[in-house]
Design an enzyme around this catalytic site. Structure first.
Site, mmCIF file in Angstrom:
data_model
loop_
_atom_site.group_PDB
_atom_site.id
_atom_site.type_symbol
_atom_site.label_atom_id
_atom_site.label_comp_id
_atom_site.label_asym_id
_atom_site.label_seq_id
_atom_site.Cartn_x
_atom_site.Cartn_y
_atom_site.Cartn_z
ATOM 1 N N HIS A 157 69.883 45.499 35.200
ATOM 2 C CA HIS A 157 70.764 46.217 36.131
ATOM 3 C C HIS A 157 71.925 45.366 36.625
ATOM 4 O O HIS A 157 72.790 45.866 37.331
ATOM 5 C CB HIS A 157 69.954 46.741 37.321
ATOM 6 N N ASP A 365 79.856 42.835 39.414
ATOM 7 C CA ASP A 365 78.800 43.802 39.716
ATOM 8 C C ASP A 365 78.301 44.420 38.418
ATOM 9 O O ASP A 365 79.105 44.673 37.512
ATOM 10 C CB ASP A 365 79.385 44.914 40.612
HETATM 11 O O1 F6P Z 1 71.642 45.191 41.569
HETATM 12 C C1 F6P Z 1 70.323 44.908 41.259
HETATM 13 C C2 F6P Z 1 69.410 45.439 42.316
HETATM 14 O O2 F6P Z 1 68.085 45.415 41.835
HETATM 15 C C3 F6P Z 1 69.796 46.848 42.733
HETATM 16 O O3 F6P Z 1 69.398 47.771 41.828
HETATM 17 C C4 F6P Z 1 69.216 46.976 44.085
HETATM 18 O O4 F6P Z 1 69.858 47.893 44.880
HETATM 19 C C5 F6P Z 1 69.333 45.588 44.614
HETATM 20 O O5 F6P Z 1 69.427 44.699 43.523
HETATM 21 C C6 F6P Z 1 68.173 45.347 45.545
HETATM 22 O O6 F6P Z 1 67.824 44.067 45.680
HETATM 23 P P1 F6P Z 1 66.467 43.658 46.376
HETATM 24 O O7 F6P Z 1 65.360 44.332 45.651
HETATM 25 O O8 F6P Z 1 66.448 42.169 46.236
HETATM 26 O O9 F6P Z 1 66.569 44.104 47.789
#
Ligand code: F6P
Length: 464
Positions: A157, A365
């Site tokens: 992602h 991003d």
């Molecule tokens: O961008 C990657 C990601 O996994 C997103 O999909 C998500 O919104 C974000 O990071 C959340 O991060 P964490 O799980 O560390 O709060």
């Protein structure tokens, strides 16, 4: 029909309105087909527990949620450490912020092994397994070593940087080798897929087969881009909620004679927030007609606060917002309304609809779903304008946004001014093209596409 098994670090109840991009996308995907969703429970077991906490099992509609607790040490080394202090900065081109601290790598390996050990007994021979994100790159190789022969796909992602950056990660050979335990590796953009291919061939000495697959370490694997989307209809439906309507009405009334801009981000250094505020200050400096008129609502949700780089960015941003408000603010007008908290997702559509311009200006991003949500929520007759960083994955698809280089602050300010001044006909034309594209390749198309290619990438294993 095969059962879908999704594995991600975060798991959320797909029936509830979730907050993060990944959780929303996966919830949508699973709610459609049903299946099993496995990941961390969000709970940390203190006091030197082994981390082999009991499994929590729960049914949510047609989805079975199975989660596992982590010990403090496992959480700190696997999640905070290797995932978010080593891989996250490195994959966002920030080697300067990367910490390959001792114990992180071992914790990352240990938790991936733990996930595999707990998950393997729950798997059926004909399951289709879909692993998500940078926390779990080695999961397939751990599953394979336990004898799992199912089709396994992986989706990243976040961005995948060019080969020289990847090559700077200690242990990158092991990491890259881990990808070959998958049958399909999905990336957000064409650029990411190109970086990956160059790395595989140049560093891992993989052979590129005529059908586009890669062969190394005795396995073949396909890799390609699948730009993640949103559920446009579901999100538009949220606009009907009382909270969303109230937000929209209040803001439209408050800003009836002013112009509202919006930014919604996690407070992450990759999002380019200090540069965004500097560009906004430059807008007020260079185009004085915006003083006493343009207001930026910036929501920055707290995230990963135990990591120093996140505390630093918060201080910088709060200092800047205070300075800009102190310099330009009037009794009846403040240029920046900054909120350091998470906003209820059902209020977001109202905020998007009230804003004439959205600023989505990350320094890097993976995709950025805020860009897509903003477009989805605009009134087609009088749409707002999206100012989008060329370094967001979304920029590959969303060419009709006003693309900016967020490092060029004067040019960004100029583009924001252009957005604020854009004639209605041009706004409509750009918006219609953007909306069409995010509808065509929404989260459902993304899921179908990925799973379709995964089905072709490897024959189903024989059922014994
Ligand atoms: O961008 C990657 C990601 O996994 C997103 O999909 C998500 O919104 C974000 O990071 C959340 O991060 P964490 O799980 O560390 O709060």
């Amino acid at each position: 029909m095969s059962r879908l098994v999704v594995i991600s670090n975060r798991v959320s109840d797909p029936r509830k309105v979730a907050a993060g991009g990944l959780a929303v996308a996966l919830g949508d995907a699973l709610a459609t087909s049903g299946g099993l969703w496995f990941g961390w429970s969000g709970k940390i077991v203190e006091g030197g527990a082994s981390g082999e906490g009991e499994l929590h099992q729960q049914r949510a509609g047609n989805v079975e949620l199975v989660t596992i607790d982590l010990s403090r040490e496992d959480h700190d080394t696997y999640y905070t450490g290797y995932s978010n202090q080593a891989l996250w900065p490195a994959f966002h081109y920030r080697l300067d912020l990367a910490d390959f601290g001792s114990g992180f790598f071992a914790g990352y390996q240990r938790v991936n092994r733990l996930f595999a050990r707990k998950l393997a007994p729950l798997l059926r021979d004909d399951d289709v397994i879909w692993v998500h994100d940078y926390h779990l790159i080695p999961l397939a190789s751990e599953l394979r070593s336990l004898g799992c022969r199912q089709r396994i796909g992986f989706f990243l992602h976040i961005p995948l940087p060019p080969p020289p950056i990847l090559a700077a990660i200690p242990g990158h050979e092991w990491l890259m080798r881990s990808f070959f335990a998958y049958d399909l590796v999905g990336l957000q953009t064409h650029e990411d897929a190109d970086h990956f291919a160059r790395f595989l061939v140049g560093e891992a000495h993989a052979e590129r087969l005529p059908d586009g697959r890669f062969s190394a370490y005795g396995r073949t694997m396909r890799a390609q881009d699948f730009p993640i989307g949103i559920d446009v209809d579901e999100f538009q439906g949220l606009a009907e909620s009382a909270e969303s309507r109230e937000t929209e009405a209040t803001l439209k009334q408050q800003y009836a004679h002013r112009r509202l801009l919006v930014g919604i981000d996690r407070l992450d250094y990759s999002k380019g927030l200090p540069r965004r505020l500097r560009a906004f200050r430059e807008l007020l400096d260079n185009y004085p007609e915006n003083r006493n008129s343009a207001t930026l609502i910036q929501i920055a949700s707290p995230t990963r606060e135990s990591v120093d780089a996140y505390a630093d960015i918060r201080h910088e941003l709060e200092g800047l917002a205070g300075e800009i408000n102190g310099t330009y603010g009037e009794l009846a007008w403040m240029p920046i309304r900054y909120m350091h908290r998470t906003w209820a997702r059902k209020r977001l559509p109202g905020l998007y609809r009230a804003a004439k311009v959205a600023l989505v200006t990350p320094l890097r991003d993976g995709m950025n779903l805020v860009a897509k949500e903003y477009v989805a929520m605009q009134d087609e007759d009088d749409p707002g304008v999206l100012v989008l960083s060329r370094f967001a994955g979304a920029a590959e698809q969303m060419r009709e946004a006003l693309l900016v280089n967020p490092y060029d602050i004067p040019a960004t300010a100029q583009t924001i001014q252009r957005a604020l001044q854009m004639p209605l006909a041009e706004r409509r034309e750009r918006h219609a093209a953007l909306l069409k594209r995010i509808r065509e390749y929404d989260v459902h198309a993304w899921r179908k596409d990925f799973l379709g290619v995964l089905a072709e990438a490897a024959p189903p294993p024989p059922v014994v």
